[in-house]
Design a protein around this motif. Sequence first.
Motif: not given
Length: 249
Positions: A115, A132, A75
């Motif tokens: 993610a 994310f 992420g």
Amino acid sequence: SHTVFVNSDGTVSTWGAGGYGQLGLNDDNSSKNTPQSVPGLSNVVSVGSAAYGSFAIDKSGKLWAWGDNYAGMYGIGNNTKTNTPIDTGMTNVKAVDAEHYASIVLKNDGTVWTAGGENTPLGNGTNTSTTFVQVTTDGSTPLSDVVAVSVGSYHFVAVKTDGTVWAWGQNTAKQLGDGTTTLQNYPIQVKTGVSTYLTNVIAVESGFQHTVALTSDGKVFSWGLNNNGESGGATGYAVEMIASNAVKI
């Protein structure tokens, strides 16, 4: 092929395969047969692992990651691997789980974030993201009141405070527990039959394409892929296993 654990003093140790930097030992990517101390981490309260990567949550709620960053599952905006723990920028984190393709994060406020993905629905209408994204129920309403999360190779699972279980992602092995093989971009409630739902769940754990759930009264349910008998049946719904008085470990 590697193991990550938290020591009583809040440090982290790893051992096993290290070819992708998943042991977090700086420039040493060799495999280790004994536990090795991961440099740069302290006050850690929880860890998680993917096929070739590792995660840690510290006391402040920060999420750290190292190893293979496949599909951008850390992420951080890219898919670059790292041999040392890096701060992912995620805060207020309560729990993390990961597989080869994706990661899932539960925050202390009960929201869920994902993610990575690589053609696996992340729960917000997209299939891949190197940052994310927040899981929603319909594209705009956040999934909330979640107390536990897990991820398989191509699907995600979440438990809410009311004991219900919700799943999303690919469904080719009926791993979403809704009795179908239909892919779901957003969370749907796991069923035990055509019109009955799984309830009283306190913990979940996903395998490759199946999931196991523990209820508050010690019962165990499973659903999804059953090639080796791992889900107790191939009905497409959550099936009670032959177990009693089970406890979370």
